[in-house]
Design a protein around this motif. Structure first.
Motif, PDB file in Angstrom:
ATOM      1  N   THR A   7     -59.052  16.408  28.347  1.00  0.00           N
ATOM      2  CA  THR A   7     -59.659  15.390  29.342  1.00  0.00           C
ATOM      3  C   THR A   7     -58.789  14.252  29.436  1.00  0.00           C
ATOM      4  N   ILE A   8     -58.654  13.937  30.730  1.00  0.00           N
ATOM      5  CA  ILE A   8     -57.396  12.727  31.026  1.00  0.00           C
ATOM      6  C   ILE A   8     -58.094  11.680  31.749  1.00  0.00           C
ATOM      7  N   ILE A   9     -57.885  10.516  31.544  1.00  0.00           N
ATOM      8  CA  ILE A   9     -58.283   9.431  32.661  1.00  0.00           C
ATOM      9  C   ILE A   9     -57.192   9.211  33.825  1.00  0.00           C
ATOM     10  N   TYR A  10     -57.528   9.754  34.925  1.00  0.00           N
ATOM     11  CA  TYR A  10     -56.639  10.000  36.152  1.00  0.00           C
ATOM     12  C   TYR A  10     -57.134   9.181  37.280  1.00  0.00           C
ATOM     13  N   ASP A  11     -56.583   8.027  37.575  1.00  0.00           N
ATOM     14  CA  ASP A  11     -57.099   6.881  38.788  1.00  0.00           C
ATOM     15  C   ASP A  11     -58.258   6.449  38.370  1.00  0.00           C
ATOM     16  N   GLY A  12     -58.598   6.166  37.091  1.00  0.00           N
ATOM     17  CA  GLY A  12     -59.812   5.506  36.719  1.00  0.00           C
ATOM     18  C   GLY A  12     -60.999   6.528  36.437  1.00  0.00           C
ATOM     19  N   GLU A  13     -60.648   7.901  36.621  1.00  0.00           N
ATOM     20  CA  GLU A  13     -61.853   9.015  36.487  1.00  0.00           C
ATOM     21  C   GLU A  13     -61.454   9.917  35.472  1.00  0.00           C
ATOM     22  N   GLU A  14     -62.369  10.558  34.676  1.00  0.00           N
ATOM     23  CA  GLU A  14     -62.102  11.581  33.735  1.00  0.00           C
ATOM     24  C   GLU A  14     -61.996  12.806  34.361  1.00  0.00           C
ATOM     25  N   VAL A  15     -60.955  13.527  34.190  1.00  0.00           N
ATOM     26  CA  VAL A  15     -60.702  14.661  34.687  1.00  0.00           C
ATOM     27  C   VAL A  15     -60.277  15.613  33.744  1.00  0.00           C
ATOM     28  N   ILE A  16     -60.636  17.111  34.065  1.00  0.00           N
ATOM     29  CA  ILE A  16     -60.335  18.322  33.033  1.00  0.00           C
ATOM     30  C   ILE A  16     -59.057  18.645  33.506  1.00  0.00           C
ATOM     31  N   ALA A  17     -58.254  19.018  32.517  1.00  0.00           N
ATOM     32  CA  ALA A  17     -56.996  19.674  32.887  1.00  0.00           C
ATOM     33  C   ALA A  17     -56.828  21.135  31.852  1.00  0.00           C
ATOM     34  N   ASP A  18     -56.257  21.880  32.599  1.00  0.00           N
ATOM     35  CA  ASP A  18     -55.590  23.366  31.445  1.00  0.00           C
ATOM     36  C   ASP A  18     -54.461  23.209  31.245  1.00  0.00           C
ATOM     37  N   ILE A  19     -54.260  23.309  29.851  1.00  0.00           N
ATOM     38  CA  ILE A  19     -52.903  23.245  29.557  1.00  0.00           C
ATOM     39  C   ILE A  19     -52.244  24.512  29.833  1.00  0.00           C
ATOM     40  N   LEU A  20     -51.267  24.491  30.369  1.00  0.00           N
ATOM     41  CA  LEU A  20     -50.397  25.536  30.690  1.00  0.00           C
ATOM     42  C   LEU A  20     -49.499  26.113  29.597  1.00  0.00           C
ATOM     43  N   PHE A  21     -48.575  25.028  28.904  1.00  0.00           N
ATOM     44  CA  PHE A  21     -47.778  25.234  27.815  1.00  0.00           C
ATOM     45  C   PHE A  21     -47.362  23.990  27.236  1.00  0.00           C
ATOM     46  N   THR A  22     -46.858  23.965  25.843  1.00  0.00           N
ATOM     47  CA  THR A  22     -46.377  22.787  25.394  1.00  0.00           C
ATOM     48  C   THR A  22     -45.053  23.191  24.891  1.00  0.00           C
ATOM     49  N   HIS A  23     -44.118  22.031  24.727  1.00  0.00           N
ATOM     50  CA  HIS A  23     -42.556  22.346  24.614  1.00  0.00           C
ATOM     51  C   HIS A  23     -42.109  21.310  23.628  1.00  0.00           C
ATOM     52  N   TYR A  24     -41.536  21.496  22.544  1.00  0.00           N
ATOM     53  CA  TYR A  24     -40.673  20.563  21.743  1.00  0.00           C
ATOM     54  C   TYR A  24     -39.446  20.696  22.132  1.00  0.00           C
ATOM     55  N   SER A  25     -38.572  19.373  22.511  1.00  0.00           N
ATOM     56  CA  SER A  25     -37.280  19.295  22.880  1.00  0.00           C
ATOM     57  C   SER A  25     -36.556  19.047  21.841  1.00  0.00           C
ATOM     58  N   GLU A  26     -35.567  19.579  21.224  1.00  0.00           N
ATOM     59  CA  GLU A  26     -34.673  19.027  20.173  1.00  0.00           C
ATOM     60  C   GLU A  26     -33.583  18.159  20.748  1.00  0.00           C
ATOM     61  N   VAL A  27     -33.373  18.350  22.122  1.00  0.00           N
ATOM     62  CA  VAL A  27     -32.550  17.079  22.629  1.00  0.00           C
ATOM     63  C   VAL A  27     -33.161  15.756  22.508  1.00  0.00           C
ATOM     64  N   THR A  28     -34.554  15.489  23.290  1.00  0.00           N
ATOM     65  CA  THR A  28     -34.965  14.461  23.303  1.00  0.00           C
ATOM     66  C   THR A  28     -35.924  14.070  21.976  1.00  0.00           C
ATOM     67  N   GLU A  29     -36.039  15.066  21.183  1.00  0.00           N
ATOM     68  CA  GLU A  29     -37.096  14.926  20.100  1.00  0.00           C
ATOM     69  C   GLU A  29     -38.589  14.723  20.237  1.00  0.00           C
ATOM     70  N   LYS A  30     -38.876  15.223  21.512  1.00  0.00           N
ATOM     71  CA  LYS A  30     -40.244  14.710  21.904  1.00  0.00           C
ATOM     72  C   LYS A  30     -41.122  16.138  22.164  1.00  0.00           C
ATOM     73  N   ASN A  31     -42.421  16.113  22.237  1.00  0.00           N
ATOM     74  CA  ASN A  31     -43.342  17.237  22.345  1.00  0.00           C
ATOM     75  C   ASN A  31     -43.847  16.761  24.005  1.00  0.00           C
ATOM     76  N   TYR A  32     -43.834  17.948  24.734  1.00  0.00           N
ATOM     77  CA  TYR A  32     -44.483  17.816  26.083  1.00  0.00           C
ATOM     78  C   TYR A  32     -45.558  18.671  26.172  1.00  0.00           C
ATOM     79  N   VAL A  33     -46.657  18.285  27.189  1.00  0.00           N
ATOM     80  CA  VAL A  33     -47.678  19.351  27.484  1.00  0.00           C
ATOM     81  C   VAL A  33     -47.440  19.123  29.061  1.00  0.00           C
ATOM     82  N   VAL A  34     -47.606  20.323  29.414  1.00  0.00           N
ATOM     83  CA  VAL A  34     -47.587  20.618  30.834  1.00  0.00           C
ATOM     84  C   VAL A  34     -49.119  21.220  31.411  1.00  0.00           C
ATOM     85  N   PHE A  35     -49.562  20.396  32.255  1.00  0.00           N
ATOM     86  CA  PHE A  35     -51.082  20.997  32.622  1.00  0.00           C
ATOM     87  C   PHE A  35     -51.069  20.930  34.098  1.00  0.00           C
ATOM     88  N   GLN A  36     -52.445  21.693  34.407  1.00  0.00           N
ATOM     89  CA  GLN A  36     -52.803  21.625  35.840  1.00  0.00           C
ATOM     90  C   GLN A  36     -54.358  20.922  35.849  1.00  0.00           C
TER      91      GLN A  36
END
Length: 95
Positions: A7-36
């Motif tokens: 659940t994400i607050i988007y433009d002041g509204e609660e919306v549901i998103a489906d997680i497509l995949f996650t990715h950890y980058s060794e270059v940036t040392e960050k965890n990413y979440v890609v969602f629709q």
């Protein structure tokens, strides 16, 4: 909450998103979440920052380089899904 939804607050509204995949980058040392977003075809991404106790929060993706990396990963992800669908179609054509 289901494991593949968030659940994400988007433009002041609660919306549901489906997680497509996650990715950890060794270059940036960050965890990413890609969602629709569940109610539209829009795909986006965020950086997941883990806090103590396994909780966390999201931050915006900051650089063009990060977006380019995520776009490439998304293209590969969507390409794999299309390949899977084509393989299933081919198998059903053989029946």
């Amino acid at each position: 909450m289901e494991d593949n939804k968030l659940t994400i607050i988007y433009d002041g509204e609660e919306v549901i998103a489906d997680i497509l995949f996650t990715h950890y980058s060794e270059v940036t040392e960050k965890n990413y979440v890609v969602f629709q977003f569940s109610d539209r075809d829009e795909i986006s991404a965020a950086v997941f920052v883990e806090t103590e106790g396994g909780e966390g929060y999201f931050e915006d993706v900051q650089t063009d380089e990060e977006w380019e990396m995520l776009d490439e990963l998304l293209e590969n992800y969507l390409g794999d899904d299309q390949d899977d669908e084509e393989a299933q179609d081919d198998e059903s054509d053989e029946d």
